[in-house]
Design a protein around this motif. Structure first.
Motif, PDB file in Angstrom:
ATOM      1  N   CYS A   1      -5.582   5.197   0.171  1.00 14.83           N
ATOM      2  CA  CYS A   1      -5.135   6.422  -0.472  1.00 14.83           C
ATOM      3  C   CYS A   1      -5.234   7.615   0.476  1.00 14.83           C
ATOM      4  O   CYS A   1      -5.302   8.768   0.047  1.00 14.83           O
TER       5      CYS A   1
ATOM      6  N   TRP B   1      -5.744   7.856 -15.316  1.00 12.65           N
ATOM      7  CA  TRP B   1      -5.397   7.983 -13.907  1.00 12.65           C
ATOM      8  C   TRP B   1      -5.665   9.393 -13.408  1.00 12.65           C
ATOM      9  O   TRP B   1      -5.425  10.370 -14.114  1.00 12.65           O
ATOM     10  N   THR B   2      -6.154   9.485 -12.159  1.00 12.97           N
ATOM     11  CA  THR B   2      -6.444  10.757 -11.525  1.00 12.97           C
ATOM     12  C   THR B   2      -5.637  10.876 -10.237  1.00 12.97           C
ATOM     13  O   THR B   2      -5.641   9.943  -9.415  1.00 12.97           O
TER      14      THR B   2
ATOM     15  N   ARG C   1       2.951   9.499  -3.755  1.00 11.07           N
ATOM     16  CA  ARG C   1       1.680   9.882  -4.355  1.00 11.07           C
ATOM     17  C   ARG C   1       0.780   8.683  -4.616  1.00 11.07           C
ATOM     18  O   ARG C   1       1.249   7.564  -4.803  1.00 11.07           O
ATOM     19  N   CYS C   2      -0.520   8.962  -4.649  1.00 12.51           N
ATOM     20  CA  CYS C   2      -1.522   7.950  -4.966  1.00 12.51           C
ATOM     21  C   CYS C   2      -2.409   8.464  -6.091  1.00 12.51           C
ATOM     22  O   CYS C   2      -2.911   9.589  -6.040  1.00 12.51           O
ATOM     23  N   TYR C   3      -2.596   7.625  -7.106  1.00 15.03           N
ATOM     24  CA  TYR C   3      -3.483   7.901  -8.234  1.00 15.03           C
ATOM     25  C   TYR C   3      -4.542   6.800  -8.315  1.00 15.03           C
ATOM     26  O   TYR C   3      -4.283   5.657  -7.904  1.00 15.03           O
ATOM     27  N   THR C   4      -5.698   7.122  -8.842  1.00 12.91           N
ATOM     28  CA  THR C   4      -6.776   6.136  -8.966  1.00 12.91           C
ATOM     29  C   THR C   4      -7.218   5.998 -10.412  1.00 12.91           C
ATOM     30  O   THR C   4      -7.109   6.928 -11.215  1.00 12.91           O
TER      31      THR C   4
ATOM     32  N   SER D   1      -4.897  11.577  -6.547  1.00 15.25           N
ATOM     33  CA  SER D   1      -5.802  11.560  -5.415  1.00 15.25           C
ATOM     34  C   SER D   1      -5.215  12.210  -4.169  1.00 15.25           C
ATOM     35  O   SER D   1      -5.875  13.022  -3.523  1.00 15.25           O
ATOM     36  N   ASN D   2      -3.956  11.860  -3.822  1.00 14.13           N
ATOM     37  CA  ASN D   2      -3.441  12.343  -2.544  1.00 14.13           C
ATOM     38  C   ASN D   2      -1.934  12.137  -2.459  1.00 14.13           C
ATOM     39  O   ASN D   2      -1.371  11.248  -3.101  1.00 14.13           O
TER      40      ASN D   2
ATOM     41  N   TYR E   1      -5.422   1.460  -7.508  1.00 14.18           N
ATOM     42  CA  TYR E   1      -4.661   2.504  -6.819  1.00 14.18           C
ATOM     43  C   TYR E   1      -3.183   2.355  -7.183  1.00 14.18           C
ATOM     44  O   TYR E   1      -2.574   1.317  -6.919  1.00 14.18           O
TER      45      TYR E   1
ATOM     46  N   THR F   1     -11.719  -0.275  -8.184  1.00 13.28           N
ATOM     47  CA  THR F   1     -10.784   0.832  -8.357  1.00 13.28           C
ATOM     48  C   THR F   1      -9.347   0.354  -8.214  1.00 13.28           C
ATOM     49  O   THR F   1      -9.017  -0.400  -7.296  1.00 13.28           O
TER      50      THR F   1
END
Length: 271
Positions: free
Chosen positions: A136, A77-78, A67-70, A80-81, A51, A49
């Motif tokens: 994340c 990209w999604t 921000r954090c995307y995965t 996440s948090n 990040y 994965t």
């Protein structure tokens, strides 16, 4: 919205033919109707994965969140948090500057985030440190300070193959510095090297025993031909700075944020 410039150093292999990174384009986070917000960011791979961690500037330049995307493929990209969020006061309060977040994992498995902390007039020139049990996850903000009592604005992190961590930081008064971190990566330990010429936005990789430092000239908000230098030692022997993109292209109208290894190849990230 996020507009990344990507320059592949080598050939980026293994990508599905239907999935493409489009330099300079905007991206929408998968499963949402919003553009990715990860300015000044970097990508870290853990397992299979990726990040992407960066600044949320949806409502302007003042701090809003980190921000954090995965992603599994560097294209889709999604969200996440939110790793850090706006506080009522202090370093993470309204009208504050929180830029270029970078994360590094220490030997105990804890993730440590470093970032540029400043006032809206850029008069404080500090680094900030935060920690989390997961890359994340939600980070606990610890403190801000000037590393070894010196100014620090644009900054980066580097983890060497021996497990040592380093802060890469622009000291406007003296030059670009490499500073070794303490073993837990939460503080600075000692100077390693000073580039007396003035560069900012540093990023570093190590390939087959050779270090590559990438950085930008100081031209304010205007882009420039970013440079690189190499050495087999962090403490000496650095080559003359040279362009890594065609001269006059101003690094495709971008500034260095990170260098990502993808398989046996390397990808420049700038925004």
């Amino acid at each position: 919205m996020l507009s990344w410039a990507y320059l592949v150093l080598g050939l980026l292999g293994g990508a599905a033919a239907s999935l493409q990174i489009i330099p300079g384009a905007t991206w929408t986070a998968k499963g949402s109707n919003a553009h990715i917000q990860a300015h000044g960011g970097s990508i870290t791979k853990v397992g299979d994965t990726y990040y992407l961690i960066g600044e949320n500037k949806l409502n302007g330049s003042a701090f809003q969140s980190i921000r954090c995307y995965t992603s599994k493929d560097l294209v889709q990209w999604t969200f996440s948090n939110n790793l850090l969020t706006l506080a009522s006061s202090g370093d993470l309060g309204p009208n504050r500057v929180v830029e270029r977040p970078k994360v590094i994992q220490n030997s105990s498995g804890q993730w440590v985030m470093w970032m540029h902390i400043d006032s809206s007039s850029y008069g404080e020139a500090k680094v900030g440190v935060a920690t989390s049990s997961s890359i994340c996850g939600t980070y606990q903000y610890i403190r801000s300070f000037q590393p070894l009592g010196r100014q620090s604005r644009d900054m980066g992190l580097f983890k060497d193959t021996d497990g040592s961590g380093y802060l890469l930081t622009e000291d406007r008064q003296s030059g670009l510095r490499i500073i070794k971190l303490t073993s837990d990566f939460k503080d600075v330990a000692q100077d390693t090297y000073l580039f007396p010429s003035h560069y900012e936005a540093p990023a570093m990789i190590k390939v087959n025993g050779r270090y590559f430092m990438f950085a930008s000239l100081l031209t304010g908000w205007d882009t420039n031909d970013n440079k690189f230098t190499t050495s087999t030692s962090l403490t000496s022997g650095w080559s003359s700075w040279a362009n890594f993109a065609p001269s006059g292209e101003r690094t495709y109208d971008s500034q260095t944020t990170a260098i990502l290894q993808v398989g046996s190849n390397y990808m420049y990230m700038g925004d």
